[in-house]
Each structure stands twice: as C-alpha cells, then as structure tokens.
Design a protein around this motif. Structure first.
Motif, PDB file in Angstrom:
ATOM      1  N   MET A  61      -7.110  11.313  -3.940  1.00  0.00           N
ATOM      2  CA  MET A  61      -8.176  10.574  -4.619  1.00  0.00           C
ATOM      3  C   MET A  61      -7.617   9.345  -5.335  1.00  0.00           C
ATOM      4  O   MET A  61      -8.257   8.298  -5.376  1.00  0.00           O
ATOM      5  N   THR A  62      -6.397   9.496  -5.899  1.00  0.00           N
ATOM      6  CA  THR A  62      -5.853   8.416  -6.715  1.00  0.00           C
ATOM      7  C   THR A  62      -5.782   7.074  -5.982  1.00  0.00           C
ATOM      8  O   THR A  62      -6.222   6.065  -6.527  1.00  0.00           O
ATOM      9  N   PRO A  63      -5.249   7.018  -4.745  1.00  0.00           N
ATOM     10  CA  PRO A  63      -5.203   5.718  -4.079  1.00  0.00           C
ATOM     11  C   PRO A  63      -6.578   5.084  -3.914  1.00  0.00           C
ATOM     12  O   PRO A  63      -6.720   3.869  -4.076  1.00  0.00           O
ATOM     13  N   LEU A  64      -7.569   5.918  -3.643  1.00  0.00           N
ATOM     14  CA  LEU A  64      -8.926   5.396  -3.459  1.00  0.00           C
ATOM     15  C   LEU A  64      -9.406   4.727  -4.736  1.00  0.00           C
ATOM     16  O   LEU A  64      -9.888   3.585  -4.728  1.00  0.00           O
ATOM     17  N   VAL A  65      -9.210   5.447  -5.871  1.00  0.00           N
ATOM     18  CA  VAL A  65      -9.659   4.904  -7.156  1.00  0.00           C
ATOM     19  C   VAL A  65      -8.895   3.635  -7.499  1.00  0.00           C
ATOM     20  O   VAL A  65      -9.486   2.613  -7.898  1.00  0.00           O
ATOM     21  N   LEU A  66      -7.554   3.677  -7.296  1.00  0.00           N
ATOM     22  CA  LEU A  66      -6.740   2.505  -7.618  1.00  0.00           C
ATOM     23  C   LEU A  66      -7.154   1.317  -6.778  1.00  0.00           C
ATOM     24  O   LEU A  66      -7.253   0.191  -7.277  1.00  0.00           O
ATOM     25  N   MET A  67      -7.422   1.565  -5.485  1.00  0.00           N
ATOM     26  CA  MET A  67      -7.772   0.442  -4.619  1.00  0.00           C
ATOM     27  C   MET A  67      -9.123  -0.127  -5.004  1.00  0.00           C
ATOM     28  O   MET A  67      -9.314  -1.346  -4.977  1.00  0.00           O
ATOM     29  N   LEU A  68     -10.056   0.734  -5.407  1.00  0.00           N
ATOM     30  CA  LEU A  68     -11.346   0.230  -5.890  1.00  0.00           C
ATOM     31  C   LEU A  68     -11.128  -0.652  -7.107  1.00  0.00           C
ATOM     32  O   LEU A  68     -11.737  -1.725  -7.228  1.00  0.00           O
ATOM     33  N   TYR A  69     -10.224  -0.210  -8.012  1.00  0.00           N
ATOM     34  CA  TYR A  69      -9.936  -0.992  -9.213  1.00  0.00           C
ATOM     35  C   TYR A  69      -9.366  -2.365  -8.825  1.00  0.00           C
ATOM     36  O   TYR A  69      -9.815  -3.405  -9.309  1.00  0.00           O
ATOM     37  N   ILE A  70      -8.370  -2.367  -7.913  1.00  0.00           N
ATOM     38  CA  ILE A  70      -7.758  -3.644  -7.518  1.00  0.00           C
ATOM     39  C   ILE A  70      -8.806  -4.546  -6.894  1.00  0.00           C
ATOM     40  O   ILE A  70      -8.880  -5.744  -7.172  1.00  0.00           O
ATOM     41  N   TYR A  71      -9.650  -3.951  -6.063  1.00  0.00           N
ATOM     42  CA  TYR A  71     -10.630  -4.730  -5.315  1.00  0.00           C
ATOM     43  C   TYR A  71     -11.657  -5.345  -6.249  1.00  0.00           C
ATOM     44  O   TYR A  71     -12.158  -6.429  -5.991  1.00  0.00           O
ATOM     45  N   ARG A  72     -11.956  -4.620  -7.348  1.00  0.00           N
ATOM     46  CA  ARG A  72     -12.926  -5.137  -8.305  1.00  0.00           C
ATOM     47  C   ARG A  72     -12.359  -6.327  -9.049  1.00  0.00           C
ATOM     48  O   ARG A  72     -13.073  -7.277  -9.359  1.00  0.00           O
ATOM     49  N   THR A  73     -11.047  -6.267  -9.378  1.00  0.00           N
ATOM     50  CA  THR A  73     -10.509  -7.305 -10.246  1.00  0.00           C
ATOM     51  C   THR A  73     -10.000  -8.510  -9.462  1.00  0.00           C
ATOM     52  O   THR A  73     -10.282  -9.645  -9.822  1.00  0.00           O
ATOM     53  N   ASP A  74      -9.277  -8.282  -8.396  1.00  0.00           N
ATOM     54  CA  ASP A  74      -8.614  -9.397  -7.728  1.00  0.00           C
ATOM     55  C   ASP A  74      -8.466  -9.039  -6.261  1.00  0.00           C
ATOM     56  O   ASP A  74      -8.008  -7.956  -5.936  1.00  0.00           O
ATOM     57  N   THR A  75      -8.852  -9.958  -5.377  1.00  0.00           N
ATOM     58  CA  THR A  75      -8.785  -9.595  -3.972  1.00  0.00           C
ATOM     59  C   THR A  75      -7.573 -10.195  -3.285  1.00  0.00           C
ATOM     60  O   THR A  75      -7.465 -10.125  -2.077  1.00  0.00           O
ATOM     61  N   ASN A  76      -6.683 -10.798  -4.029  1.00  0.00           N
ATOM     62  CA  ASN A  76      -5.515 -11.358  -3.353  1.00  0.00           C
ATOM     63  C   ASN A  76      -4.272 -11.085  -4.181  1.00  0.00           C
ATOM     64  O   ASN A  76      -3.857 -11.886  -4.999  1.00  0.00           O
ATOM     65  N   VAL A  77      -3.710  -9.905  -3.983  1.00  0.00           N
ATOM     66  CA  VAL A  77      -2.562  -9.466  -4.774  1.00  0.00           C
ATOM     67  C   VAL A  77      -1.341  -9.401  -3.872  1.00  0.00           C
ATOM     68  O   VAL A  77      -1.414  -8.915  -2.752  1.00  0.00           O
ATOM     69  N   VAL A  78      -0.223  -9.927  -4.347  1.00  0.00           N
ATOM     70  CA  VAL A  78       1.045  -9.759  -3.640  1.00  0.00           C
ATOM     71  C   VAL A  78       1.997  -9.082  -4.606  1.00  0.00           C
ATOM     72  O   VAL A  78       2.285  -9.603  -5.677  1.00  0.00           O
ATOM     73  N   TYR A  79       2.436  -7.885  -4.259  1.00  0.00           N
ATOM     74  CA  TYR A  79       3.312  -7.122  -5.152  1.00  0.00           C
ATOM     75  C   TYR A  79       4.716  -7.185  -4.608  1.00  0.00           C
ATOM     76  O   TYR A  79       4.986  -6.725  -3.497  1.00  0.00           O
ATOM     77  N   GLU A  80       5.632  -7.780  -5.397  1.00  0.00           N
ATOM     78  CA  GLU A  80       6.999  -7.958  -4.903  1.00  0.00           C
ATOM     79  C   GLU A  80       7.847  -6.743  -5.246  1.00  0.00           C
ATOM     80  O   GLU A  80       8.081  -6.445  -6.402  1.00  0.00           O
ATOM     81  N   MET A  81       8.330  -6.079  -4.232  1.00  0.00           N
ATOM     82  CA  MET A  81       9.155  -4.891  -4.432  1.00  0.00           C
ATOM     83  C   MET A  81      10.514  -5.307  -4.976  1.00  0.00           C
ATOM     84  O   MET A  81      11.185  -6.162  -4.392  1.00  0.00           O
ATOM     85  N   GLY A  82      10.931  -4.698  -6.084  1.00  0.00           N
ATOM     86  CA  GLY A  82      12.242  -4.990  -6.639  1.00  0.00           C
ATOM     87  C   GLY A  82      12.340  -6.389  -7.230  1.00  0.00           C
ATOM     88  O   GLY A  82      13.427  -6.826  -7.590  1.00  0.00           O
ATOM     89  N   GLY A  83      11.229  -7.108  -7.295  1.00  0.00           N
ATOM     90  CA  GLY A  83      11.244  -8.423  -7.909  1.00  0.00           C
ATOM     91  C   GLY A  83      11.838  -9.523  -7.044  1.00  0.00           C
ATOM     92  O   GLY A  83      12.057 -10.625  -7.531  1.00  0.00           O
ATOM     93  N   TRP A  84      12.089  -9.255  -5.768  1.00  0.00           N
ATOM     94  CA  TRP A  84      12.624 -10.316  -4.896  1.00  0.00           C
ATOM     95  C   TRP A  84      11.476 -11.142  -4.345  1.00  0.00           C
ATOM     96  O   TRP A  84      10.468 -10.586  -3.927  1.00  0.00           O
ATOM     97  N   PRO A  85      11.616 -12.466  -4.303  1.00  0.00           N
ATOM     98  CA  PRO A  85      10.493 -13.313  -3.857  1.00  0.00           C
ATOM     99  C   PRO A  85      10.158 -13.104  -2.388  1.00  0.00           C
ATOM    100  O   PRO A  85      10.938 -12.511  -1.649  1.00  0.00           O
ATOM    101  N   ARG A  86       9.043 -13.659  -1.959  1.00  0.00           N
ATOM    102  CA  ARG A  86       8.377 -13.163  -0.761  1.00  0.00           C
ATOM    103  C   ARG A  86       9.137 -13.161   0.556  1.00  0.00           C
ATOM    104  O   ARG A  86       9.266 -12.103   1.138  1.00  0.00           O
ATOM    105  N   PRO A  87       9.620 -14.263   1.091  1.00  0.00           N
ATOM    106  CA  PRO A  87      10.174 -14.038   2.442  1.00  0.00           C
ATOM    107  C   PRO A  87      11.489 -13.269   2.408  1.00  0.00           C
ATOM    108  O   PRO A  87      11.930 -12.776   3.429  1.00  0.00           O
ATOM    109  N   TYR A  88      12.131 -13.146   1.219  1.00  0.00           N
ATOM    110  CA  TYR A  88      13.465 -12.538   1.172  1.00  0.00           C
ATOM    111  C   TYR A  88      13.405 -11.047   0.904  1.00  0.00           C
ATOM    112  O   TYR A  88      14.208 -10.291   1.424  1.00  0.00           O
ATOM    113  N   GLY A  89      12.459 -10.646   0.073  1.00  0.00           N
ATOM    114  CA  GLY A  89      12.317  -9.214  -0.185  1.00  0.00           C
ATOM    115  C   GLY A  89      11.097  -8.680   0.518  1.00  0.00           C
ATOM    116  O   GLY A  89      10.506  -9.350   1.362  1.00  0.00           O
TER     117      GLY A  89
END
Lengths: 93, 546, 135, 111
Positions: B42-70
């Motif tokens: 259930m948790t992913p569903l709720v979290l995704m609804l939350y993200i979708y309500r607030t912002d529809t264009n999120v990029v989450y950088e894993m480990g803080g490395w910028p986009r094409p490198y990480g």
C-alpha cells in the motif's frame, strides 16, 4: 520439416546475421565514441573514495544498480531453496 | 523527509520482504506476514499519489551524483501513471491471493516473492537509466520464474523453464543492444541518450534496434516471440496470471515507448512494429476460437489487445500515443478483472472449461464482474475500453489496412466472447466465494466503470502529461469528444460481432485450427529461439535493402 | 570422498583461502578486487571444507547460510538508508571520509555473496546423483 | 576486423546456434552461458582503449573506460543467478517428466 533441414536453415540465417552485423556495424576500437562519463569518473575519483575506478563505480556512482543486483542474487537463491522445499504432492495433479 | 518519497516507492516492498525473511524463523503466524506484505504494497501507492499531487516532474539523484553520471529515479507523467496502475493492480491481486495461496501445495514465502516482483516493477517504471532498468526487470522476472512453479505441476515447471530460456536469451539481446548504444553514444542515461541517439547514422541505429526488437517483443508477447505466453499464463496461480497480463508485459511496452522517445522512432523501425502488432492482434483473437479453457482464451485475448496497443503507439502520432497509453492502463484493469473473476469462477465451480461453467448464472457479483470486463474489452460506451478504443481507431484511420485489421480484431473479439457465453452451461451455483476474493473484483469493476465514465477528464489530467513526457512538443487539436464517429463504428462492430458469436456459436466451436499446433501453440523452446533468429535475420535483411 | 591426503590438504588450504578472500574484500578500494570476488573466494574456502569432509554437520550449515544471505541483503538496504539519515540521498556516503562507505558495502556484499554461493553449492551438492542418458 | 567486438558478436551467435541445435535441457542452459560470455566479451571490449592501462588511478597514464567493466560485474552475477535457477528448474523437470529432452515436454498433453 525435418530436424536436419531446420538446423541447416538456422545455420544459414545465423551466417546471414553474422555477415550483416560484421559488415554493417564494422566495429573498430578506434570508432568508439569518447564517453563524457569516463572523463567525469577520472576527474572525481577522489570524491568517490577509491583509486580503483571499477570499485567506485560499482559501489558509489552506480550503487543503486548493485543494490538491484544483490537483490536479484538473493531472490534467485531463495527461489532455488523454495523449489527444493516444494511438496512433491502437487506434481501429479 | 518527503523529498525522498520516490526512493521509498521502490525500497518499501524490498524492506517488507527482507523483514519477512528475517522474522521467518521466529514468527509462525501467517497473519503477520500478510499484514507486512499488505502495508508494504500500500505504501508505494500512497507515496506515489502524494508525489503526483504535489509535483509531476521529479528527478531523484541516487547518492547525490548528478544526472548523466549517477543513477536517477524519474517521476514524470508517464512513469507516475504506470506506478499508480501497478500499485492498484498489485494491491488488489494480493488481496485476492490471500485466499488462493492456501490452495497451492506450498504457499509459504509466496508473499516474499510477490513483494520482490512488485519492487522490480516499480524499479523498471521509475529507472532513468537503461542498465538500471535491465537490472530491475531481471528482479521482476526472476521472481516470476519462481512464482510460476508454485502450483507444483509439471506443466507449470515446463512453462517456467521455457520462460527462463526465452527470457534470458532476450535479455542478452537487450544487453548487446545497450553495449552498442554505449559504444556509439557514450551515455546510458535516457535524458542524455535523447540528445545523442539521433546523431548515430541511420544504418547503425537500425541494426542496434534489431537487437532491441527481440527483447521488447519477447517481453510484450508479440507473435513470433509469444511462445512462453499462454503456457505461462495458464499454469501460473491466478494472481500471478493477473500480474503477468496486467503489468509484467507492460514493462516491455514501456521500454518500447522509451526507446522510441530517445530517437529510435524512424520509419522502417516503426513499420515493423506496426506489422508485428497487427499480426498479433489478429492471430491472437483467432486463436481464442480454438480453445475451451477460459484462462487460455483470456491469455490469447491479452496478446491480441497488446498487439492493438503496440500498433497504436507505433503509429507515433500524439493521438495514437494517447490512445495507446490510455488503453494500456484500461487494459490492466479489465484484464485483471477478467483473470481474477475467471480464477474465482474456477474456485467456486472447480473447472475452467467454458462448457461446464455457468458464467452468467453464478454468484451475482461474479457474473456482473465478468460481464463488465467483457463489455469493457469490447468497448461498450460507459466502460473504459470504449474511449481509448475509439482513440486508437481514429489514430489509425489514416492507414486503411491498419484500420481494417483493428476493426476485424474488435469484431472477432466480440464473436469469441459471445461464443463463450453461448457455450457456457452447467449447474447454476449461487454460493458466495470468500470476501477477500470478491473485494478485488468490486474494486477493479468499479474502476472500469468510473474511469470509463470520466474518460475525457482523466485523459486531460493524466494521459496528456504522459504523452508530453514521451513527445515534449505534442499538440492536440482541441479535446477529444466522448461521443464520436469512431466510437459509433466500434460499438456497431462489437454489437454485430456479439450477435454473430451468440447465434453461430455451435458452428464456431468446431474450429480446430490444426495448423496452429506446433507453429503457434505448443512450441518447444528451441523453435522459439529459432523464431527469434528468423525475425532478426529478416529485419536485418530488410534494413540492408531499404 | 574421504582419503587422508585430501582431508589434510583441505584443512591446510582453507585458512589461507579464507584469509586471501578477506584481503581481496578489504583492499578492493586500493587494488583490483572488492566484494564480489572476495565473497566468491571466501565461499570457495568453505566449499573446499565441505567437499573434503563430507559430513552431516557441515551440510546442516545450509539453513544458517540462508539466514546470513538475508542479513547481507538487509545490511545493504540499511547502509543505503543511512545516507538519508545523514542528510543526503539514498546511498550517499555517510562518513566524511570517502572510502568508508565503499569498505562497508564491500564487507556487506562479500557477506552476501559468500552466504549465497555457499547455499547454492550446498543445494546442488545435496542433490542425488541420477544417471541419465544423453539425447 | 579481428577484434574483441566482432568476435563477441560471433560468440553470441554461436550460443544462439547451440540454443536451437540442442534438445537437452542442461545443454540449453550451457548454450545460454556461452551467449552470456559473448555479451561479457562485447562489453569488456567496448571498455578497451588501445594503449590505455587498467582503471587504477596510480599513475597519470590514460585508463580504460571502467563503466562497461563494472556493468559486467553486475551481469556476471545476474547470469549466475539465472543459470542456477535454470538448473534447479531443469532438475525438477527431469524428476517430473523423466527425460531431459525439451521437445518431448509437449507430448501427451492436449490443451
């Protein structure tokens, strides 16, 4: 179709593929596109924490990949153990 | 903390599964494991609804490395839609499996694999990197291999083995394609590939795509690569069948959309996919006339519908993509509903043979659920299949051959479904199945009706952002009307098909289709690989000539 | 398989193999190596003992290896989550010294691969030998 | 012409031929491994740069591209996982059907 004919056909098709791939792609080491990622890794290796670049890519830049891979290994081992534990009763059905 | 929501969508199911594994020796009650699994689904569903309500264009950088490198997790219109769809389907099918898994010879650790599979699906839908997508697809598919064998029958083992061989071969093709892509561009991230792939010269790009075509074709179950498909669907436990049909094969489609959007959308490539999709749509529905096993019939229907979605998306016009994406989501809900009600019918009546199943004289919720699924797949107006179906028809109306194939597909679908209704007989049994099996049916049937009635609304609010994530400059001329000429064509076709199917059922039921044995169904795995080689050779020769 | 020569050789070699595995794991930051090869080498040491001393006690280890397996996977997840608690993203370095997380993850991965491979080996080792004709 | 990249493609095709030419379920998995080796060789050759050294930052010399190499560690592990699972399933299949011949698995079972 007989099995022998099938194999000859397959062999012929594979030869066709081989010719087209080798001729069409014409891969040479010199043709490789210079990768910006490579340069970035060379410049920032101190931040990533290892002089072994493969290691720092595996566990730092692309650690999320390794995370997925560890889970894959775990799932397959768990799967094998599950397979071995399954009751034999269902096998007749 | 909420800025970390995207990563928790992926890791919550894994966390739940690992907790379950750690607690396995100490906790003996099944109830706790079910609770953990339900919460972490259930948790992913709720979290995704939350993200979708607030912002529809999120990029989450894993480990803080910028986009094409990480590595990044991307939540845009399309992936958010897919994750929401996956969330709904996984939660409902899990509820269903609470009862079903007690029937399996060894139901232990079912939850555990189910959670890993869900996590893999979320990982595939949100990955912003092509290798990362491969890794998470493997996570999904390896848990699927094991889940397929849960019935313990020898047919299920065979299905799992064939799926494993075909799936691994396709994965190797995919990886080789990734390697050539990296060789020619120097990137693996989708954002960076979008800018560099169009500069690869045409011949090389076509050859690279010939590697990908096998991988995505196998994942979607397109015709020459479909041999694992019906066997796996029939021999899996019912919840797994629903997941396979509703979600796992959608990952292939999703990868296809992504590949098109980064620059593989040139003409010969798209026409090959339109061709394969059209063949799949027609052949799949013809094959349904051969069988009397309800689950196998539904499996072939799934293939046929996938073919239609592929055709629609491969036409690559904004309307076609919108129709395809919308039909993809709708298809998940109605095919999930159909498979789950098929499983419940089998649970109540003890058979899946349509000649012994009292389809419309069963428990009222069950019969209505099956009927709603049927009408949705046929595109009858208040249900969700209508609107997306008419969009697909309009998108293809510029190409008469494609249009005729799609109309024929709809006609034969209706014929085949009403053949089922005409043939179904058996002792009426109104006994109620357990509630945990009925709740998912009610939820999915409700979604079919609700989404169908509100089609224009959710098309504007959810499908358009998805299309813009695929084609940034997509323009729609006005909004698409609910009642239109193509919808009328669709309804008339389905109605006449239903008429033919219901009254001519005795003639149709004698169809043997012997040519299909050994060619399309019951294909040994070696021949399946041979099909891959044939298609690859043909595609390569075609590219060389053109 | 039980001859005194094989038993003695297995007993003598295993400590060195294990030590080499630990070395490869811990020095992955400074030289070629790391968690995966290190874990494999560690597992090969244990496998050598299992093959040479084919006793029931060692086979009973199988259930424990599976538990270590989960522990490794879980530890990887926790290391990733710790990145969030120190204020970064998932899988961020949790220590100012850069190589800290690498060594930590190396150990975790080595544990995981070691336990997993051993479990795999024990599974296939326990299968009864069946004679089958080739095709 | 005769470099790792082209040979890797050929090794993949050899693995494919093995996959079609055998009917033994264990041999199929072995052919799959051959094909996997082809992919590994392809990636390792992609990382190769003529005249460069191993990706260890001990000197100022140009290094190989480390990215394909690290992807290959991922692939090798996934390959191991799939192969092991396939062998376990093949073993169960053998116990159920009494044969390793995959073309016989469809016999005597009408759909």
């Amino acid at each position: 179709m007989k099995a022998v004919h099938k194999n000859i056909l397959t062999l012929f098709l594979l030869l066709t593929i081989a010719v087209i791939l080798l001729h069409g792609l014409d891969l040479e080491h010199e043709d490789k596109q210079e990768s910006p990622l490579h340069m970035y890794y060379l410049e920032t290796y101190e931040e990533a924490g290892s002089i072994n670049l493969v290691e720092s890519i595996l566990l730092n830049y692309r650690a999320y990949d390794t995370f997925g891979e560890v889970m894959v290994l775990y799932v397959s081992i768990a799967g094998i153990l599950i397979l071995s534990e399954q009751k034999k009763g269902g096998e007749k059905d | 903390m909420m800025s970390h929501a995207p990563v928790f969508v992926v890791i919550t199911p894994i966390l739940g599964a690992l907790l379950m594994g750690l607690l396995n020796p100490f906790v003996k009650k099944e109830l706790y494991r079910d609770l953990i699994a339900l919460v972490s689904l259930m948790t992913p569903l709720v979290l995704m609804l939350y993200i979708y309500r607030t912002d529809t264009n999120v990029v989450y950088e894993m480990g803080g490395w910028p986009r094409p490198y990480g590595l990044v997790l991307v939540v845009d219109g399309l992936s958010a839609l897919m994750v929401l769809m996956a969330g709904i389907v996984t939660v409902t099918t899990f509820l269903y499996s609470l009862e079903e898994k007690r029937l399996l010879p060894s139901g232990n650790r079912y939850n555990f694999l189910f959670l890993f599979m869900a996590a893999g699906l979320y990982g595939v839908f949100m990955a912003g990197d092509i290798v990362n997508r491969y890794v998470f697809f493997e996570l999904t598919i390896i848990s699927t291999y094991v889940l397929l064998t849960y019935k313990g029958t020898k047919e299920s083992l065979r299905a799992s083995y064939n799926f494993l061989i075909i799936g691994s071969t396709a994965s190797f093709f995919f990886l080789a394609g990734i390697g050539l892509l990296y060789f020619n561009t120097g990137f693996l991230d989708f954002g960076a590939l979008r800018g560099t792939v169009p500069y690869i010269d045409q011949g090389t790009r076509n050859i690279i795509f010939s590697f990908f075509i096998i991988a995505i074709g196998m994942k979607m179950g397109l015709i020459p690569f479909h041999t694992w498909f019906s066997d796996a669907h029939v021999n899996a436990p019912t919840p797994m069948t629903a997941i396979l049909a509703a979600l796992t094969i959608k990952t292939g489609l999703y990868i296809m959309i992504k590949l098109f959007s980064i620059g593989f959308d040139t003409l010969p490539i798209r026409w090959i996919l339109v061709f394969l999709g059209a063949i799949t749509a027609l052949t799949g529905v013809v094959m349904t006339l051969k069988y009397t096993d309800l689950k196998r019939i539904l499996a072939w229907f799934t293939m046929s519908q996938m073919g239609m979605i592929v055709v629609s998306i491969a036409l690559w016009s904004p309307l076609g993509i919108a129709g395809g994406v919308m039909h993809l989501v709708n298809h998940s809900f109605f095919i999930g509903l159909l498979f789950l009600s098929c499983g419940t019918l089998a649970y109540v009546h003890g058979t899946r043979d349509i000649r012994e199943l009292p389809l419309l004289r069963s428990n009222i919720l069950l019969s209505v659920g099956f009927l709603i699924g049927t009408l949705a797949i046929l595109g009858i107006p208040p249900l969700n299949g209508y609107y997306s179906g008419s969009m697909i028809l309009q998108a293809s109306s510029r190409y008469p051959a494609v249009y005729i194939v799609l109309i024929l597909t709809y006609l034969l679908t209706a014929v085949s479904f009403f053949r089922i209704f005409a043939l179904s007989s058996g002792i009426s049994d109104l006994s109620s199945p357990p509630e945990s099996m009925l709740i998912p049916l009610v939820v999915l049937a409700g979604l079919c009706v609700f989404l169908g009635a509100l089609s224009p609304l959710w098309m504007r609010n959810a499908v358009f952002p998805a299309v813009r994530a695929i084609q940034p400059g997509a323009v729609f001329e006005g909004s698409y009307p609910y009642l239109n000429i193509h919808g009328l064509v669709l309804v008339v076709t389905s109605m006449s098909g239903a008429f033919i199917g219901y009254f001519f059922a005795p003639f149709i039921s004698g169809l043997k289709l012997e040519w299909a044995d050994g060619l399309l169904s019951r294909v040994p795995v070696t021949d399946a690989i041979r099909y891959m080689i044939i298609v690859m050779a043909l595609v390569l020769v075609l590219f060389t000539i053109l | 398989m039980s001859s005194p020569i094989i038993n003695t050789a297995g007993r003598a070699l295993t400590p060195f193999i294990l030590m080499y595995g630990a070395y490869v794991t811990l020095f992955g930051v400074l030289s070629p190596g790391g968690g995966f090869p290190g874990g494999m080498i560690l597992a090969s040491g244990i496998i050598l003992i299992i093959v040479t001393h084919d006793t029931e006690e060692i086979k009973a280890l199988a259930s424990h290896t599976e538990w270590f397996d989960i522990l490794g996977a879980f530890a990887f997840l926790l290391v990733g989550l710790s990145g969030i608690f120190v204020g970064g993203a998932y899988l961020t370095n949790l220590w100012p010294d850069n190589s800290f997380m690498l060594i930590l993850l190396d150990i975790v991965v080595a544990l995981k691969v070691f336990a997993g491979t051993t479990a795999l080996f024990i599974f296939f080792f326990k299968l009864e030998v069946v004679k089958c004709s080739t095709d | 012409m005769l470099n790792g990249l082209n040979i890797a493609l050929l090794v993949m095709l050899v693995g494919l031929y093995g996959l079609t030419n055998n009917t033994n379920s264990i041999k199929l998995i072995m052919s799959l491994s051959v094909m996997g080796s082809g992919v590994i060789l392809l990636f390792v050759s992609i990382g190769y740069i003529p005249g460069a050294e191993a990706p260890l930052m001990t000197s100022e010399v140009m290094t190989m591209d480390p990215l394909p190499h690290s992807i290959m560690i991922t692939l090798i592990v996934i390959n191991l996982a799939t192969t092991a699972l396939g062998l376990a399933i093949a073993h169960r299949l053998y116990k159920s059907y009494g044969t390793l011949d995959v073309s016989k698995y469809f016999e005597g079972d009408d759909e």
